[in-house]
Design a protein around this motif. Structure first.
Motif, PDB file in Angstrom:
ATOM      1  N   HIS A 111      39.051  43.456  36.496  1.00 13.79           N
ATOM      2  CA  HIS A 111      38.065  42.657  37.207  1.00 13.79           C
ATOM      3  C   HIS A 111      38.864  41.669  38.067  1.00 13.79           C
ATOM      4  O   HIS A 111      39.487  40.739  37.548  1.00 13.79           O
ATOM      5  CB  HIS A 111      37.159  41.918  36.226  1.00 13.79           C
ATOM      6  N   LEU A 112      38.870  41.892  39.362  1.00 19.25           N
ATOM      7  CA  LEU A 112      39.682  41.097  40.283  1.00 19.25           C
ATOM      8  C   LEU A 112      38.907  39.869  40.741  1.00 19.25           C
ATOM      9  O   LEU A 112      37.742  39.976  41.149  1.00 19.25           O
ATOM     10  CB  LEU A 112      40.059  41.960  41.486  1.00 19.25           C
ATOM     11  N   VAL A 113      39.559  38.699  40.675  1.00 21.61           N
ATOM     12  CA  VAL A 113      38.924  37.438  41.055  1.00 21.61           C
ATOM     13  C   VAL A 113      39.809  36.724  42.067  1.00 21.61           C
ATOM     14  O   VAL A 113      40.980  36.435  41.787  1.00 21.61           O
ATOM     15  CB  VAL A 113      38.717  36.517  39.827  1.00 21.61           C
ATOM     16  N   GLY A 114      39.265  36.445  43.244  1.00 22.96           N
ATOM     17  CA  GLY A 114      39.995  35.692  44.252  1.00 22.96           C
ATOM     18  C   GLY A 114      39.316  34.362  44.502  1.00 22.96           C
ATOM     19  O   GLY A 114      38.124  34.320  44.846  1.00 22.96           O
ATOM     20  N   HIS A 115      40.051  33.273  44.297  1.00 18.49           N
ATOM     21  CA  HIS A 115      39.503  31.943  44.563  1.00 18.49           C
ATOM     22  C   HIS A 115      39.923  31.472  45.941  1.00 18.49           C
ATOM     23  O   HIS A 115      41.112  31.452  46.267  1.00 18.49           O
ATOM     24  CB  HIS A 115      39.985  30.930  43.521  1.00 18.49           C
ATOM     25  N   SER A 137      37.527  47.274  38.498  1.00 17.28           N
ATOM     26  CA  SER A 137      36.223  47.364  37.849  1.00 17.28           C
ATOM     27  C   SER A 137      35.188  46.587  38.642  1.00 17.28           C
ATOM     28  O   SER A 137      34.014  46.956  38.701  1.00 17.28           O
ATOM     29  CB  SER A 137      36.281  46.807  36.421  1.00 17.28           C
ATOM     30  N   SER A 138      35.633  45.489  39.244  1.00 15.49           N
ATOM     31  CA  SER A 138      34.734  44.650  40.039  1.00 15.49           C
ATOM     32  C   SER A 138      35.570  43.696  40.877  1.00 15.49           C
ATOM     33  O   SER A 138      36.785  43.570  40.683  1.00 15.49           O
ATOM     34  CB  SER A 138      33.778  43.850  39.142  1.00 15.49           C
ATOM     35  N   LEU A 139      34.897  43.022  41.796  1.00 17.42           N
ATOM     36  CA  LEU A 139      35.527  41.985  42.617  1.00 17.42           C
ATOM     37  C   LEU A 139      34.643  40.754  42.595  1.00 17.42           C
ATOM     38  O   LEU A 139      33.434  40.832  42.830  1.00 17.42           O
ATOM     39  CB  LEU A 139      35.695  42.468  44.057  1.00 17.42           C
TER      40      LEU A 139
END
Length: 291
Positions: A111-115, A137-139
């Motif tokens: 699960h990729l998270v970009g702040h 899996s998700s962004l």
């Protein structure tokens, strides 16, 4: 810039060096302890002038929800340094870094998270790989907008670009540090140390990216990767109305965190984590159905 309130390392996390095909990246890695069941892996990408420490207060909440959490310093940020002999900071190179990190973790898809600015690299990574389900899996995009930053932020970035290369990082620091919020002395010292260890080339490239970023929502939507857009308010980096409009255009789940400011991961970690865990659970179910 994230305004950290604490730099205490959570008990669940350890500092590691991730060796990848693209170089070595500093990271915080929080495994799910046995006998608990791991529900997935989250890869957290920090923003402009940021680092893995931006997620310190978020990590334990996500980990308690059964997630392995890996927060990184990107190329040129804090403890990663240049990461390798290649010092290119193009969007495509930053995207390739994220792919290499996922492959090195060997625990995907993630699960990729970009702040904030981290959303630029995260979005490019998903688009450039065609939303490869073996990787993503998700962004989730946190306080990130569809294109260039607000006019007010553009003025600040152009001012920074005008002095990088002509002034030392130490001389620039008094002009960029956040003086609006009082923080403990150890946090203040850390923020200065992080700034001094950040590559001027990375900062210049990041500023240029945020000034020139184009809306690639259509390309992102075509990847069919489940997407969430988190908007902490108030925020002046990307106008919240543009962030919400982007979520609508993407068909993404929109999550507003009132009082989260530009960094809901810092100011509202429990609420942010609860929303992310719920989204990841839903996206994991959707991925299983699509298979």
């Amino acid at each position: 810039m994230s305004q950290l309130l604490s730099i205490d390392l959570p008990e669940c996390a350890r500092s590691v060096q991730l060796d990848t095909s693209r170089g070595t990246f500093a990271a915080l890695d929080a495994d799910v302890p046995a006998p608990a069941t791991q529900h997935g892996t989250a890869l957290l990408v920090p923003g402009f002038m940021g680092s893995k420490e931006d997620f310190l207060t978020l990590i334990p909440h996500l980990n308690a929800g059964g997630m392995r959490v890996v927060a990184i310093d990107g190329r040129g940020q804090y403890e990663s340094g240049e990461a390798s002999a290649s010092s290119s900071y193009t969007r495509d190179d930053l995207a390739l870094d994220l792919v290499a990190i996922v492959q090195a973790l060997d625990d995907g898809p993630v699960h990729l998270v970009g702040h904030s600015y981290g959303g630029i690299a995260a979005r490019a990574a998903v688009i450039n790989t065609g939303g490869d389900k073996r990787l993503w899996s998700s962004l989730t995009l946190i306080n990130f907008g569809p294109g260039a930053v607000s006019t007010w932020q553009q003025e600040r970035l152009r001012l920074l670009l005008s002095v990088i290369g002509t002034m030392s990082m130490a001389d620039i620091w008094p002009h960029v540090k956040n003086t609006e919020v009082s923080v403990p002395e150890n946090v203040s010292l850390f923020l200065e140390k992080r700034w001094l260890r950040t590559s001027p080339n990375q900062l210049a490239a990041a500023a240029e990216h945020m000034l020139s970023e184009q809306d690639s929502s259509q390309a992102l939507a075509r990847t069919l990767v489940p997407i969430a857009v988190v908007s902490g308010t108030p925020d002046e980096t990307w106008e919240p109305t543009r962030v919400e409009a982007m979520a609508h255009n993407l068909g993404a789940q929109f999550i507003r965190i009132e009082g989260g400011g530009h960094s809901p991961n810092v100011h509202k970690p429990q609420e942010t984590a609860t929303s992310l865990l719920r989204f990841w659970q839903q996206s994991s179910k959707a991925n299983k159905v699509s298979l």
